[in-house]
Design an enzyme around this catalytic site. Structure first.
Site, mmCIF file in Angstrom:
data_model
loop_
_atom_site.group_PDB
_atom_site.id
_atom_site.type_symbol
_atom_site.label_atom_id
_atom_site.label_comp_id
_atom_site.label_asym_id
_atom_site.label_seq_id
_atom_site.Cartn_x
_atom_site.Cartn_y
_atom_site.Cartn_z
ATOM 1 N N ASP A 173 -11.455 -1.420 -9.352
ATOM 2 C CA ASP A 173 -11.483 -0.195 -10.152
ATOM 3 C C ASP A 173 -10.319 -0.109 -11.131
ATOM 4 O O ASP A 173 -10.417 0.580 -12.151
ATOM 5 C CB ASP A 173 -11.460 1.037 -9.245
ATOM 6 C CG ASP A 173 -12.804 1.329 -8.609
ATOM 7 O OD1 ASP A 173 -13.802 0.711 -9.022
ATOM 8 O OD2 ASP A 173 -12.856 2.184 -7.705
ATOM 9 N N GLU B 263 0.851 -1.189 0.000
ATOM 10 C CA GLU B 263 0.000 0.000 0.000
ATOM 11 C C GLU B 263 0.889 1.243 0.000
ATOM 12 O O GLU B 263 1.731 1.406 0.886
ATOM 13 C CB GLU B 263 -0.907 0.006 1.221
ATOM 14 C CG GLU B 263 -1.678 1.296 1.455
ATOM 15 C CD GLU B 263 -2.495 1.745 0.254
ATOM 16 O OE1 GLU B 263 -2.361 2.918 -0.148
ATOM 17 O OE2 GLU B 263 -3.245 0.917 -0.309
ATOM 18 N N TYR C 193 -28.305 6.997 3.841
ATOM 19 C CA TYR C 193 -28.614 5.866 4.717
ATOM 20 C C TYR C 193 -27.826 6.023 6.014
ATOM 21 O O TYR C 193 -26.770 6.667 6.047
ATOM 22 C CB TYR C 193 -28.291 4.528 4.037
ATOM 23 C CG TYR C 193 -26.940 4.452 3.373
ATOM 24 C CD1 TYR C 193 -25.777 4.167 4.096
ATOM 25 C CD2 TYR C 193 -26.820 4.654 2.005
ATOM 26 C CE1 TYR C 193 -24.550 4.096 3.468
ATOM 27 C CE2 TYR C 193 -25.588 4.589 1.373
ATOM 28 C CZ TYR C 193 -24.456 4.300 2.112
ATOM 29 O OH TYR C 193 -23.229 4.238 1.481
ATOM 30 N N ARG D 161 -16.734 3.157 5.551
ATOM 31 C CA ARG D 161 -15.622 2.569 4.805
ATOM 32 C C ARG D 161 -14.476 2.159 5.719
ATOM 33 O O ARG D 161 -13.859 1.107 5.529
ATOM 34 C CB ARG D 161 -15.099 3.573 3.762
ATOM 35 C CG ARG D 161 -16.037 3.795 2.591
ATOM 36 C CD ARG D 161 -15.584 4.980 1.742
ATOM 37 N NE ARG D 161 -16.501 5.204 0.641
ATOM 38 C CZ ARG D 161 -16.206 4.941 -0.632
ATOM 39 N NH1 ARG D 161 -15.040 4.447 -0.948
ATOM 40 N NH2 ARG D 161 -17.086 5.182 -1.585
#
Length: 396
Positions: free
Chosen positions: A300, A32, A219, A105
């Site tokens: 993605d 990462e 939401y 997230r």
């Protein structure tokens, strides 16, 4: 010790891929580039097709602890808030093997990260960026840039799970024709404390408001304490890059949206957001192949999609499961497994990319076309509307 499969990117797709590969008996090294692994943004919707996969990886208990399960989706007419259809989600587990869930997230990524860190076959490194790489028969040589210099790493394969602006994809396809393209749509995102929102929106339900040239989704998250709100509108490009650098307060955004004539309750919800961040929505040209030898793409990086079916994260999770299954069933080289993986995944992911775009066009209709759409939604009702997307959620 055998060389690992290297995964560029520790987002939801990359971490799920590491867990899926480990289940298939493979070592995984997740790199990462950010110095600290933490998710930015706000909410994720995880539909049953992805929920089944995460549960199959042994994550049901920790995920249930941080998830919220909406009981329904309300499809609303934007100008007055009328509910055109109410989609009952309470029997989702019985119908599709998993519930609809929403997550902050950061909470979802932390569950995946902790599971990866606890697995003996997975190594996760932050602050490590994949630079150049060279694929050979049965291996990939990588130059990895970290704070203490450049390291040469050998892997049996490389998975680019590094997002829309994937560096791995950029090296596989070094052409301007493959560059990200602005969709003409922007998402404005905010988290609103539940006590500041209109009382009607504090229920454990998702809401979709359709407006001419835009729509709003909101939401609750974190046991209903906050409300995730996303406003998507057509806008001319403001900048060439996709990073979020713009911010408005609620009153400013509400004024900017006056041309869409939102209902009073919706305007009040928007005004309750203290800080709205600007996220231009980009796409990339569809690919006929995601792989070159021992290098492949995921999520993605392979198939960025507009968020109108709430399937972006779910499709990355499906990719990850298919990648692990290819190794588990074939027990072969990365080249063979990657070829099988893309053969399985490209048709479905491509179908969903196209369907997501069409769904956005449907949400944003105006005039007589919008009236016809609203009448059709009322005629179908909640059960009929849910059945329209059942192909996304059912077992393959």
């Amino acid at each position: 010790m055998s060389a690992p499969i290297v995964i560029a990117g520790a987002g939801v797709g990359g971490l799920t891929a590491a867990l899926s590969l480990a289940r298939a008996g493979k070592r995984a090294l997740v790199l990462e580039r950010a110095p600290k692994i933490e998710e930015v943004g706000a909410g994720f919707q995880i539909a049953p097709n992805a929920g089944r996969i995460l549960a199959g990886l042994g994550l049901e208990e920790p995920l249930a602890a941080v998830a919220l399960e909406p009981q329904a989706i309300n499809i609303r007419r934007g100008r007055d808030g009328a509910v055109l259809a109410k989609l009952d989600l309470t029997d989702s587990r019985a119908r599709w093997g998993a519930p609809f869930r929403v997550y902050h997230r950061a909470d979802l990524q932390q569950v995946l990260l902790q599971a990866a860190l606890a697995h003996e076959a997975i190594e996760v490194r932050a602050g490590a960026r994949v630079g150049s790489f060279e694929a050979r028969a049965g291996s990939v040589s990588l130059r990895v840039h970290a704070g203490d210099g450049v390291e040469e790493i050998e892997g049996v394969g490389l998975v680019g799970a590094d997002g829309l602006r994937s560096a791995v994809r950029g090296r596989l396809l070094p052409t301007e024709k493959d560059a990200p393209v602005y969709s003409g749509l922007t998402a404005w995102r905010a988290l609103v404390p539940a006590e500041l929102a209109p009382a009607v929106f504090r229920a454990r339900e998702s809401n979709l408001w359709m407006l001419p040239g835009g729509h709003v989704v909101h939401y609750p998250l974190r046991d209903g304490s906050i409300i995730n709100v996303v406003v998507i509108v057509a806008e001319p490009p403001r900048q060439s890059e996709g990073a979020s650098i713009l911010s408005l307060d609620g009153a400013q955004l509400a004024r900017a949206l006056e041309r869409l004539r939102p209902a009073a309750e919706l305007r009040a919800l928007i005004e309750a957001g203290a800080s709205w961040r600007h996220w231009p929505l980009f796409g990339r040209p569809p690919l006929e192949s995601w792989s070159q030898g021992a290098v492949t793409l995921l999520g993605d990086a392979a198939h960025p999609m507009l968020p109108f079916l709430a399937q972006g994260a779910a499709q990355a999770i499906e990719d990850a499961e298919a990648l692990g299954r290819a190794f588990l069933q074939l027990g072969a080289t990365a080249e063979t497994a990657f070829a099988a993986y893309q053969q399985i995944r490209i048709p479905r992911a491509s179908q969903i990319v196209r369907a997501s775009r069409r769904q956005g066009d449907y949400f944003h209709l105006a005039g007589p076309a919008a009236l016809g759409r609203d009448l059709a939604i009322r005629a179908l009702g909640g059960r009929g509307m849910l059945a329209r997307n059942a192909w996304l959620y059912r077992q393959p």
